[in-house]
Design a protein around this motif. Structure first.
Motif, mmCIF file in Angstrom:
data_model
loop_
_atom_site.group_PDB
_atom_site.id
_atom_site.type_symbol
_atom_site.label_atom_id
_atom_site.label_comp_id
_atom_site.label_asym_id
_atom_site.label_seq_id
_atom_site.Cartn_x
_atom_site.Cartn_y
_atom_site.Cartn_z
ATOM 1 N N THR A 1 0.800 -1.221 0.000
ATOM 2 C CA THR A 1 0.000 0.000 0.000
ATOM 3 C C THR A 1 0.835 1.273 0.000
ATOM 4 O OG1 THR A 1 -0.143 -0.146 2.414
ATOM 5 C CG2 THR A 1 -1.948 -1.095 1.135
ATOM 6 N N LEU B 1 6.433 -1.875 -6.718
ATOM 7 C CA LEU B 1 5.774 -3.039 -6.143
ATOM 8 C C LEU B 1 6.739 -4.207 -5.946
ATOM 9 C CD1 LEU B 1 2.999 -4.056 -5.207
ATOM 10 C CD2 LEU B 1 2.622 -4.938 -7.505
ATOM 11 N N LEU C 1 -2.906 -5.950 -7.515
ATOM 12 C CA LEU C 1 -2.031 -4.817 -7.834
ATOM 13 C C LEU C 1 -0.997 -5.131 -8.901
ATOM 14 C CD1 LEU C 1 -1.379 -3.440 -4.233
ATOM 15 C CD2 LEU C 1 -3.031 -2.614 -5.911
#
Length: 898
Positions: A315, A320, A379
């Motif tokens: 988050t 990532l 994601l």
């Protein structure tokens, strides 16, 4: 390096001045502890000396007691008073009968019981007082925390007065922490690891060192980030190693420090690889330590930290690095599985831990780690996270196969893959023509379908292939049967425009056929094992679920409800051969769905309806479900009387009533939603409900079925509400003036009042239903019959229009005569039926008629009618008296002696 100046010399001198008192404090604590140990040993030696003296005295007494009978054989001497030296004379009489067989050394102990020697350790007490707990536990821990805070305040004091440089402050704090840790270790060597003093000192020392290193990095900039990270990690590791001697609370401190290090040493551009490698190593070390020492409760913070760090990275991080996070999550699954299963090649970690806490922790860990993995898949734009999800699903299935006690974790695999498909990002508003036969679907849809097929193959086919190798195949069969259907539902929900409805139905039928083949395969090896029976039931249910889905996808309106209802007898037939609880629950769900669709669905009235009475969609739309519910009730009810049976029974009543009511409405009005308007025509509804109510009450009493009795009461109440509120009050021809028909007796009045009165009379005479229903039926039968008689008299005098108005003498006389005759007939039936209530009602009616004659007829009638009114009343009263005396029940007669 430059020479040391005068200022640095003073700084070192001040540091020495500060360290020396602290060292003295540590030495004082050590001296006090050593003194306590010496005093305890002296007390133990004193107790042992007292025990030896006591046993020597008792031994001398025993020897003297055994020698007395040989030296004094004379009776006179034996009767002499005992010597005052012997404190317990009866002991001599209890000497062993064969002393020569006893060892010589043990004769003194055998002669009489001696108190047990005191133990070298204090005896265990059932519980400690609050004073002892306060002094030995809480005050010690409070002292440790106070010591750590005192060190912090001392450093703050040096900062406020500028006494020490930052380097000296940090060094002094580190030395203080190390000194406390060394003192704790020395104390633990002397008093044991259970000493709260040593634990408090060790925890305080670790906290001071940790704080000093962090201050050197964050406040003073003395240590760069690449160096402070391993220093803090080493401090946390050292704290964990100290916990091997000082207990789980020190381990908790080290665990908190280890997981807090990355949060304290933050960077502007963090990288996932070093972070998650560090977290993996920490988790592995912590779980190994906790498993070795059986500190199971400390594994919960490790699980929370693993989930927290993964979600925080997903988050908050700009990059990532999904492959690294995916590998970390896979490692966490492996570590927690090893925490349960152990590592065979490592001696102190070998073997399965069967502690209840470990079982619960492993289950929750598998479910909790699935959450960050699901977030990662959403994601990630690549396939690394998706591969990780399938790897986790396969690993969970493997773990469940190896660990039958925790085979319920296979639900993690099914839930994870289904949720991934349900939350898949797909293009919205795509029509079938956008990617039909001559086009190519978007990449997202292709990936989605590929993933769905792979998930169905892994969960459905993989679990089916494991049935012969697992301890409890019932659970595996349930997942194998349910997963493909669930994935099909999700795919239809997300992409129902991709294929026509018949295409989705064809897929559902293919899955049903596969489930049917699975049923046949399992049934070939049927051995009576409950797990095998559960597997058969799961696949049989899957067959029904496939056909239900095919019907849902392809059908609509009433046809779908009919198709769903037809599954109920099939489920009942399978339940009679498999006896699986899941079939009853599935039947309950299908029954509720059919009831909602046909009873609570407001669009039912808009379904196309032909003009032909009886032969329309109502006949199969409600008739087939009613028949299916009746058959299923007999099937399921013959084996168990549970909620499923009750719902099926209630559905049979509802659908039968709905079928007959709607068919009647359609035959009379041409529609099924026509409001009540015509007295004679619409009274048929109440008559039908009363007839059904009487039948249900009779059948319910005969079969002892509460649901049937409840349905009969409900229909009785519905009919009574319409009769009382609408037929007797609102639609009464005296109020509305609505024509009732030309022919007396064969008019709307008979439909609205006479026939319901007869129905109520039958219910009352047959004693159907509980007492309130019977009394209501009696009163309504009397009221409706009297109302019908009165309105028929007005019909005879006024014609079709009975609107309230003036009344002639003949009509007024007719009322008196009819009411009197009605009361007389009621009295006769009361005498004949031995019905006390009816006799009393009839006598009350006769009294009211007599009052009418004397009060009203005397004033309203003239001539011959007045005379006939009184003569008729008198004759009837005399006749009633005579008949009552002759026909009075035997039990009511007064016996007069001759």
């Amino acid at each position: 390096m430059s020479d040391i100046g005068l200022g640095d010399f003073f700084n070192v001198l001040i540091a020495a001045v500060l360290i020396i008192p602290l060292s003295a404090l540590i030495l004082a604590i050590w001296a006090i502890t050593a003194n306590r140990g010496l005093r305890r040993r002296i007390d133990e030696l004193t107790a042992k000396m007292r025990m030896v003296d006591h046993r020597v005295i008792r031994l001398g007494e025993a020897v003297a007691g055994q020698a007395a009978p040989e030296a004094l054989p004379l009776p006179s001497e034996a009767a002499a008073p005992p010597s005052p030296v012997v404190s317990e004379p009866p002991v001599v009489a209890r000497a062993e009968p064969e002393p020569e067989k006893e060892p010589v050394v043990g004769e003194g102990d055998r002669s009489e019981p001696t108190p047990a020697p005191p133990s070298t350790t204090p005896p265990a007490t059932p519980g400690r007082s609050w004073e002892q707990v306060l002094a030995e536990n809480w005050l010690v821990w409070l002292g440790g925390a106070t010591l750590a805070m005192g060190g912090a305040f001392l450093v703050k004091l040096s900062i406020d007065y500028g006494l020490l440089t930052p380097a000296v402050r940090v060094a002094a704090a580190i030395l203080l922490g190390i000194g406390l840790a060394v003192g704790a270790d020395l104390l633990a060597r002397r008093e044991g690891s259970s000493s709260y003093v040593s634990q408090a000192l060790a925890a305080a020392g670790a906290a001071i060192v940790f704080a000093a290193l962090y201050a050197a990095y964050q406040l003073y900039g003395l240590i760069p980030a690449p160096l402070v990270f391993p220093l803090l990690a080493a401090t946390a590791g050292a704290t964990l190693l100290m916990s091997l001697r000082h207990g789980p609370y020190v381990a908790a401190l080290g665990l908190a420090g280890a997981y807090a290090v990355p949060l304290l040493v933050a960077r502007d551009h963090p990288h996932a690889t070093p972070l998650f490698i560090y977290l993996t190593v920490v988790t592995a070390a912590v779980l190994a330590l906790l498993r070795h020492r059986a500190w199971w409760w400390l594994a919960w913070p490790s699980l929370a930290a693993a989930v927290f760090w993964t979600l925080l990275w997903l988050t908050e991080s700009a990059n990532l690095e999904a492959p690294v996070v995916a590998v970390y999550l896979l490692a966490q699954y492996g570590l927690f599985a090893a925490f349960r299963r152990g590592i065979d090649r490592v001696g102190f970690l070998a073997g399965v831990t069967d502690s209840p806490q470990v079982r619960v922790l492993t289950r929750i860990a598998f479910w909790a780690l699935a959450l960050p993995l699901l977030v990662l898949v959403q994601l990630d734009d690549g396939t690394a996270s998706l591969i990780a999800a399938f790897t986790v699903a396969a690993f969970v299935l493997w773990f469940a196969w190896r660990d039958p006690a925790l085979d319920d974790v296979i639900g993690v695999a099914g839930t994870l893959l289904v949720l991934i498909l349900a939350s898949w990002e797909l293009p919205l508003g795509a029509a079938p023509t956008d990617f039909g036969l001559y086009g190519r679907p978007p990449v997202q849809i292709t990936s989605f379908l590929t993933t769905a097929i792979a998930a169905a193959a892994l969960l459905g086919g993989g679990c089916w292939a494991m049935l012969g190798r697992v301890a409890r195949p019932g659970r595996w069969a349930m997942l194998s049967a349910a997963a493909p259907k669930t994935i099909l539902i999700v795919a239809y929900w997300r992409l129902h425009t991709l294929l026509p409805d018949l295409g989705w139905s064809a897929i559902a039928l293919v899955l049903a056929a596969l489930a049917l083949s699975a049923v046949a395969g399992v049934a070939r090896n049927r051995d009576g094992n409950p797990e095998t029976e559960t597997a058969i039931a799961a696949y049989a249910t899957s067959v029904l679920a496939g056909t239900i889905l095919a019907a849902v996808f392809a059908l609509s309106t009433a046809v779908l409800s009919v198709a769903l209802a037809l599954h109920l007898p099939a489920m009942g037939w399978i339940d009679g051969r498999v006896r699986a609880p899941i079939l009853r629950r599935l039947a309950l769900g299908v029954a509720i769905a059919v009831l909602v669709r046909l009873v609570l669905n407001p669009y039912v009235i808009d379904y196309p309806l032909s003009a032909t009475p009886i032969v329309n969609w109502l006949l199969y739309g409600y008739g087939v479900p009613a028949l299916a519910f009746i058959v299923a009730t007999r099937q399921f009810g013959s084996r168990a009387d549970d909620l499923t049976t009750a719902v099926l029974e209630a559905g049979s009543i509802v659908f039968t009533t709905a079928l007959l009511t709607l068919e009647l409405r359609h035959a009379l009005t041409g529609h099924i939603a026509t409001p009540l308007a015509h007295l004679g025509r619409d009274s048929s509804n109440a008559l039908l409900w009363l007839a059904l109510s009487g039948g249900l009450l009779w059948l319910g009493a005969r079969k002892a079925r509460p649901v049937l009795i409840g349905g009969g009461i409900a229909l009785f109440a519905a009919a009574t509400v319409q009769i009382v509120l609408w037929q007797m009050l609102i639609a009464n021809p005296l109020v509305t003036g609505q024509p009732v028909g030309a022919a007396p007796l064969l008019d709307a009045l008979a439909m609205a009042y006479l026939l319901p009165a007869i129905a109520y009379t039958v219910i009352a005479r047959r004693r159907l239903g509980p007492d309130p229903v019977q009394w209501a039926a009696r009163l309504l039968a009397c009221a409706l019959s009297l109302l019908w008689l009165s309105l028929e008299i007005r019909h005879a005098f006024r014609g079709e229009n009975l609107i309230w108005g003036v009344c002639g003498e003949g009509e007024w006389y007719a009322y008196s005569a009819a009411w009197l005759a009605y009361a007389a007939i009621a009295l006769g039936f009361g005498l004949y039926w031995r019905a006390e209530w009816l006799r009393r009602v009839a006598l009350a009616g006769i009294g009211l008629v007599a009052l009418k004659v004397f009060v009203s007829d005397m004033a309203e009638l003239t001539g011959i009618l007045r005379a006939l009114s009184f003569m008729g009343l008198g004759a009837v009263l005399i006749g009633i008296g005579y008949a009552y005396r002759r026909l009075q029940p035997v039990g009511d007669r007064v016996m007069v002696p001759e």
